[in-house]
Each structure stands twice: as structure tokens, then as C-alpha cells.
Write a protein that holds these residues in place. Structure first.
Motif, mmCIF file in Angstrom:
data_model
loop_
_atom_site.group_PDB
_atom_site.id
_atom_site.type_symbol
_atom_site.label_atom_id
_atom_site.label_comp_id
_atom_site.label_asym_id
_atom_site.label_seq_id
_atom_site.Cartn_x
_atom_site.Cartn_y
_atom_site.Cartn_z
ATOM 1 N N ALA A 174 0.842 -1.210 0.000
ATOM 2 C CA ALA A 174 0.000 0.000 0.000
ATOM 3 C C ALA A 174 0.876 1.259 0.000
ATOM 4 O O ALA A 174 0.620 2.208 -0.742
ATOM 5 C CB ALA A 174 -0.916 -0.005 1.214
ATOM 6 N N LYS A 175 1.918 1.223 0.820
ATOM 7 C CA LYS A 175 2.822 2.394 0.872
ATOM 8 C C LYS A 175 3.589 2.547 -0.435
ATOM 9 O O LYS A 175 3.785 3.659 -0.931
ATOM 10 C CB LYS A 175 3.834 2.220 2.008
ATOM 11 N N LEU A 176 4.048 1.413 -0.970
ATOM 12 C CA LEU A 176 4.824 1.471 -2.219
ATOM 13 C C LEU A 176 3.971 2.043 -3.345
ATOM 14 O O LEU A 176 4.436 2.865 -4.135
ATOM 15 C CB LEU A 176 5.335 0.071 -2.591
ATOM 16 N N LEU A 188 3.572 5.796 -2.769
ATOM 17 C CA LEU A 188 4.795 6.561 -3.041
ATOM 18 C C LEU A 188 5.165 6.577 -4.525
ATOM 19 O O LEU A 188 5.893 7.450 -4.980
ATOM 20 C CB LEU A 188 5.955 6.000 -2.217
ATOM 21 N N ALA A 189 4.644 5.601 -5.264
ATOM 22 C CA ALA A 189 4.909 5.585 -6.701
ATOM 23 C C ALA A 189 4.205 6.749 -7.398
ATOM 24 O O ALA A 189 4.597 7.161 -8.483
ATOM 25 C CB ALA A 189 4.434 4.264 -7.290
ATOM 26 N N HIS A 190 3.174 7.263 -6.740
ATOM 27 C CA HIS A 190 2.387 8.335 -7.362
ATOM 28 C C HIS A 190 2.521 9.686 -6.670
ATOM 29 O O HIS A 190 2.137 10.703 -7.215
ATOM 30 C CB HIS A 190 0.901 7.943 -7.399
ATOM 31 N N GLU A 191 3.031 9.680 -5.458
ATOM 32 C CA GLU A 191 3.076 10.944 -4.717
ATOM 33 C C GLU A 191 4.427 11.169 -4.057
ATOM 34 O O GLU A 191 5.084 10.216 -3.628
ATOM 35 C CB GLU A 191 2.004 10.944 -3.608
ATOM 36 N N SER A 251 15.767 8.809 2.239
ATOM 37 C CA SER A 251 16.354 7.558 1.752
ATOM 38 C C SER A 251 15.455 6.876 0.725
ATOM 39 O O SER A 251 15.901 5.992 0.002
ATOM 40 C CB SER A 251 16.575 6.592 2.930
ATOM 41 N N GLY A 252 14.178 7.258 0.694
ATOM 42 C CA GLY A 252 13.239 6.594 -0.205
ATOM 43 C C GLY A 252 12.645 5.336 0.402
ATOM 44 O O GLY A 252 11.819 4.670 -0.221
ATOM 45 N N ASN A 253 13.069 4.988 1.617
ATOM 46 C CA ASN A 253 12.509 3.820 2.301
ATOM 47 C C ASN A 253 11.031 4.090 2.600
ATOM 48 O O ASN A 253 10.707 5.046 3.303
ATOM 49 C CB ASN A 253 13.288 3.594 3.606
ATOM 50 N N PRO A 254 10.122 3.256 2.056
ATOM 51 C CA PRO A 254 8.694 3.541 2.261
ATOM 52 C C PRO A 254 8.296 3.552 3.739
ATOM 53 O O PRO A 254 7.342 4.222 4.130
ATOM 54 C CB PRO A 254 7.983 2.405 1.516
ATOM 55 N N GLN A 255 9.029 2.804 4.551
ATOM 56 C CA GLN A 255 8.682 2.768 5.974
ATOM 57 C C GLN A 255 8.948 4.103 6.665
ATOM 58 O O GLN A 255 8.442 4.352 7.752
ATOM 59 C CB GLN A 255 9.483 1.681 6.664
ATOM 60 N N CYS A 256 9.774 4.930 6.052
ATOM 61 C CA CYS A 256 10.119 6.221 6.658
ATOM 62 C C CYS A 256 9.372 7.374 5.988
ATOM 63 O O CYS A 256 9.560 8.539 6.359
ATOM 64 C CB CYS A 256 11.617 6.470 6.546
ATOM 65 N N ALA A 257 8.539 7.054 5.001
ATOM 66 C CA ALA A 257 8.010 8.090 4.104
ATOM 67 C C ALA A 257 7.292 9.229 4.804
ATOM 68 O O ALA A 257 7.457 10.385 4.439
ATOM 69 C CB ALA A 257 7.099 7.446 3.068
ATOM 70 N N ASN A 258 6.460 8.917 5.797
ATOM 71 C CA ASN A 258 5.668 10.006 6.383
ATOM 72 C C ASN A 258 6.178 10.436 7.753
ATOM 73 O O ASN A 258 5.529 11.196 8.452
ATOM 74 C CB ASN A 258 4.197 9.593 6.506
#
Lengths: 148, 378
Positions: free
Chosen positions: A9-11, A14-17, B297-304
Motif C-alpha cells: 500500500a505504501k509502495l 509513493l509511486a504516485h506521490e 532515503s526513499g525507504n517507504p517505511q520512513c516516508a511520512n
């Protein structure tokens, strides 16, 4: 650390925003792992299953190739180049020690303990709150589980 | 000042010493988790979800002291779980105070009144009481009606007994900035030394995965809350970190800034993410690939993530990295009310969203902001 499936879901978001433009962040997809007995047929399956076991919030049961069983909480894993130099770290449910088990020693894995994270969402709490409120209850709360 | 001068001096000299020694990665606060069990079962907390044998386990005082000495930070925060459930917590706190560590014991305060006599007031000890907003918001957040009243009674009793008392507020999607500002007024009237505030974050272990603020919404929320500050408010946070929350400053994450030690060891890489455990602080610092973490870093776990455990140390580091940083921090502390007409407009026009459940309960029943202004004289 969640697997890519759990992070999807996060990936996707993030692919779009851009992270700085996200209003409400996507969470992760929770898998129903309680009771699962993975096949462990290939090295990839072993690694994936142990990654999920590391992420799992209940106890697991590991059956070693020598026949011994270890039941406990898998709190860490160290991933090496081969299965022989990768290992999991487990706190057995009936001891205060830590046990290291190489991936290559594992014959079977079962997500045997109750998933302590299951069903504990805000939605579940909101529903419970309003149900109890409608029933005229006061001092509504979620009680921590009894440990004995 | 939001913290005693001696504490500010200790932290400043510690940071400058690290810089003079040429250390690029050094911790600022040790997050010591001596146990995971809690007397609340908050739907937003992932720290308490373990099998019973893990929830029963706890660090001994000796293990706590060893971790503190290994890490070397001037400040130690003791979250959990609920620290007051640890039978040896008074001994742990006394040992840390004897080592001249500034201790923030993070508590939901349900047991504070009952256990207060086991502790001794000290400039080194602060009870950091977790209060997530006005009465109904807090009660809903901790999934317990009446939790706010007990926590605030604990605050009052501790303040009266001469303890340092600070607060910690975590905001999730659905938070109402007007109510949060009224909450700050209530806390100041209650006599707390200072307040901490931080956004919630989509960490993997949180049970709720649907009510997390994205960065854009976090900045909007914090801009509306923290701009046009009242002179009565005192915050226990780096002014630079707070500017970061308001979207006025870019900071990169300092994931090693607040390392966490628990019954499992040193948590890799940070307080909220669990990517394994190291057996020593040295191993933690040397084996984690730090560049894999942080929003940049682009790590999704750190995104927000905009959480204090990652960015407070970044704010402190910014302060001590240049004269400009020092001047900006001094301005933030002494002069800036962060007047912002746009933020005032945001505040006045804020509409509760449908994402969060907190607004569904109804209007806060605690004192209104106007009433509190009269009390606080602001």
C-alpha cells in the motif's frame, strides 16, 4: 521489517506521490498468519517465511532437523549469504534465555501462537465504543489482557 | 526557559564535546524500555502487542545502568509499556539520577498518584505524562473513559509535590488544532513545566494503519497549532524541530539520535522501526546501514515520519552546527511568537475530517480556549 507484500500500500502510494505532498499516509496490509505452516520448500520460501515470522507478534514453533522443537517469540533474525550463516533468535516461552537457530537447521515452522496484534484496530475500538455507549455503559475502556 | 538552565547547559556541552571530538553520529537521548506491559490498551499503540511471556519480562536495574553507560547520552527517556508497572522503577530512576542523567519517565499517570511517594523530586527527574488532547480526545485515544481525569490528577499531585512534570502529546489524523491549542492552555494552567508534541506515524507495529498523518497534512496541522503562539505556552522541544513540524524548515532524519534499548537489546534502527536487534550500542552504530533510513532515503517505511525520535536530534544538531543555527534557535526561544495570518486563517476555517474517529465523540467538554485565556491571563 515488513516484506514487500506487506508494504505494497505504501509502495503504491509513493509511486504516485511525493512524501511531502501526502495528506494521509497509507498503512500496511496485515496478513492473517496465525496458524500458518509455510512449506519451506525452497531457500526463497524459507527466507520469506522467517521474515514474516520476525514480523509476527505471536509465538512460533520451530521444529529443528534433529527433531527438537522450540516454541517462543522470534525477536530477531540475522540474514547471511547462505542458510547456514543466517539465523533466527528466539526467546522460548518457558525460559528466560535466548536461542539462536540457523536457517539451515529448521525443518518446519508454524505460526502457532495467537496473533496478539489481530483485530486491534481503531475501527474495532470505535465500533466497541459506540455499541457500549448505545447499551448505556459508562467508563468504557479496553482492558489490557490478563497475563496469567 | 522550558528546561532548567543546568539541563540546557549539560546538553549543549555534551553536543559541543561530540562535535569537537569529530563525531558525526552520536546519540542525544536514550530511549530505555524496561518493559512492554501496560495498564492501558490503546488502539494506536504497537508497543504492547507481544505474547504474555514477553510482556512479563523486564530489564533489571543493572541492565538499565549498563545500557545508559554504554550509550553515554545526557538524557534518558523511559517509555514502555508503562514504567510505573516495573517493580524496581524507583531504584532504576534513583540510579540514573545518581549518575546525573536527566530522566524523562514517560507515563500515562494512571498510577502516578499512588506511586509518587516512591520517588524523590530532583532537577534530574521529570515525569513526562502522556496526554493526547482534551478530555474526550485523550480518553478516546487511550481507549479508556476517565483516563484524562486520572492523568491530570496525577499531574496536579506531582506538581504540588515539587516534581518536574512535562507532557507528551501525539496527534493523529482527525486531530482538531483548535482543541489542541485549548489543550495546551489546560496543561499550562495545570502547572506543567513544558509540553512536547509530535505527529503519529505509520510504523509497522501500530495496530491502526489507517489514521496516520501524511507529511503535507502534518505540516498544515502543526502550522495552525504552533503559529501565533500564546506567551504562556512552554515547549520541551528544539525550536528548530518545531519549525520543521510547521513546514518552515527542512531537516533530514537522525535515526541514531534516540537509540532504544529493551529486553531484546538495541533496536535497529530506531524507536519506531524494528529491523532486528544489536547486542551492544557499538554493534548498533556499526552494523546499521543508516543511509537506508529517513524520508530522504526513499525507504517507504520512513516516508511520512516527522517524529521527534528521528528529528529532534536533527534540530539540536542544526542549532549547534553554525552561528546561524544558534541565532535561529535563540530567536525561536526568546522572541518568536511565529505570527502567521495564513495559519490563523487555517485555524479559523479548519473543518474536522472524516478520517479520524476522535472528532466523532463530540465537542471537547473541558474548558474552552476563551475560558482558559481568562485563567492564564494571556
Amino acid at each position: 521489517m515488513a516484506t514487500e507484500t506487506q508494504e505494497s500500500a505504501k509502495l503504491t502510494q509513493l509511486a504516485h506521490e511525493n512524501p511531502d505532498e501526502i495528506e494521509v499516509a497509507a498503512g500496511r496490509e496485515r496478513e492473517q498468519l496465525e496458524g500458518w505452516i509455510p512449506a519451506l520448500a525452497t531457500e526463497a520460501e524459507i527466507r520469506e517465511a522467517l521474515e514474516k515470522a520476525f514480523d509476527y507478534r505471536g509465538d512460533i514453533t520451530i521444529t529443528k532437523k534433529d527433531g527438537l522443537q522450540v516454541v517462543g517469540y522470534l525477536f530477531d533474525r540475522r540474514r547471511g549469504d547462505s542458510l547456514a550463516d543466517s539465523f533466527v533468535r528466539v526467546i522460548p516461552s518457558n525460559e528466560k534465555t535466548r536461542v539462536n537457530i540457523a536457517y539451515s537447521e529448521i525443518a518446519a515452522l508454524a505460526f502457532s501462537g495467537r496473533d496478539t496484534a489481530a483485530g486491534k484496530t481503531f475501527e474495532a475500538w470505535v465500533k466497541k465504543y459506540w455499541d457500549k455507549k448505545a447499551a448505556g455503559e459508562r467508563n468504557i475502556q479496553i482492558e489490557p489482557e490478563k497475563l496469567d | 526557559m522550558a528546561v532548567p538552565v543546568s539541563q540546557a547547559w549539560t546538553v549543549a556541552t555534551y553536543v559541543l564535546k561530540q562535535k569537537l571530538m569529530g563525531r558525526k553520529k552520536y546519540p542525544l537521548v536514550l530511549m530505555l524500555e524496561p518493559l512492554f506491559r501496560c495498564n492501558l490498551a490503546c488502539a494506536g499503540c504497537g508497543k504492547i502487542q507481544y505474547p504474555a511471556h514477553i510482556l512479563k519480562a523486564e530489564l533489571s536495574p543493572e541492565e538499565c545502568f549498563r545500557a545508559v553507560e554504554e550509550c553515554g547520552t545526557p538524557m534518558v527517556a523511559i517509555p514502555g509499556g508503562e514504567p510505573l508497572l516495573h517493580p524496581q522503577m524507583p531504584e532504576i530512576v534513583a540510579g540514573l539520577v545518581a549518575r546525573k542523567k536527566y530522566v524523562y519517565m514517560c507515563t500515562n499517570a494512571l498510577l502516578l498518584k499512588e506511586k509518587l511517594h516512591l520517588f524523590k523530586p530532583s532537577k534530574y527527574l521529570s515525569f513526562s505524562v502522556h496526554v493526547d488532547g482534551q478530555r474526550e480526545h485523550h480518553d478516546f485515544s487511550v481507549c479508556r473513559e476517565g483516563g484524562y481525569d486520572i492523568a491530570m490528577e496525577g499531574v496536579r499531585v506531582a506538581v504540588e509535590a515539587g516534581f518536574r512534570v512535562t507532557t507528551n502529546t501525539t496527534l493523529f489524523d482527525g486531530a482538531d488544532p483548535n482543541s489542541v491549542r485549548a489543550h495546551f492552555d489546560e496543561l499550562m494552567v495545570a502547572g506543567v513545566e513544558s509540553m512536547m508534541v509530535s505527529p503519529g506515524y505509520t510504523y509497522d507495529k501500530a495496530p491502526d494503519q489507517k489514521h496516520f498523518l501524511g507529511r503535507a497534512r502534518s505540516k498544515k496541522l502543526f502550522r495552525s497549532i504552533l503559529s501565533n503562539r500564546k506567551k504562556t505556552w512552554r515547549f520541551n522541544a528544539s525550536p528548530i524541530f518545531m519549525e520543521f513540524l510547521m513546514g518552515k524548515k527542512d531537516l533530514t532524519c537522525t535515526p541514531w539520535g534516540m537509540p532504544t534499548f529493551s529486553i531484546f537489546g538495541w533496536q535497529k534502527p530506531c524507536y519506531l522501526l524494528q529491523d532486528g536487534y544489536a547486542d551492544s550500542f557499538k554493534e548498533l552504530m556499526e552494523t546499521v546501514q543508516w543511509s537506508n533510513y529517513g524520508t530522504e532515503s526513499g525507504n517507504p517505511q520512513c516516508a511520512n515520519c516527522m517524529v521527534h525520535s528521528g528529528y529532534e536530534a536533527s534540530g539540536v544538531n542544526y542549532t549547534f552546527s553554525s552561528l546561524k543555527g544558534l541565532l535561529q534557535t535563540a530567536k525561536g526561544i526568546f522572541f518568536s511568537k511565529y505570527e502567521d495570518e495564513g495559519a490563523m486563517k487555517l485555524l479559523n476555517e479548519w473543518k474536522p475530517t472524516s478520517h479520524g474517529p476522535l472528532v466523532q465523540i463530540g465537542s471537547p467538554v473541558a474548558k474552552s480556549a476563551t475560558e482558559l485565556q481568562e485563567v492564564s491571563g494571556d
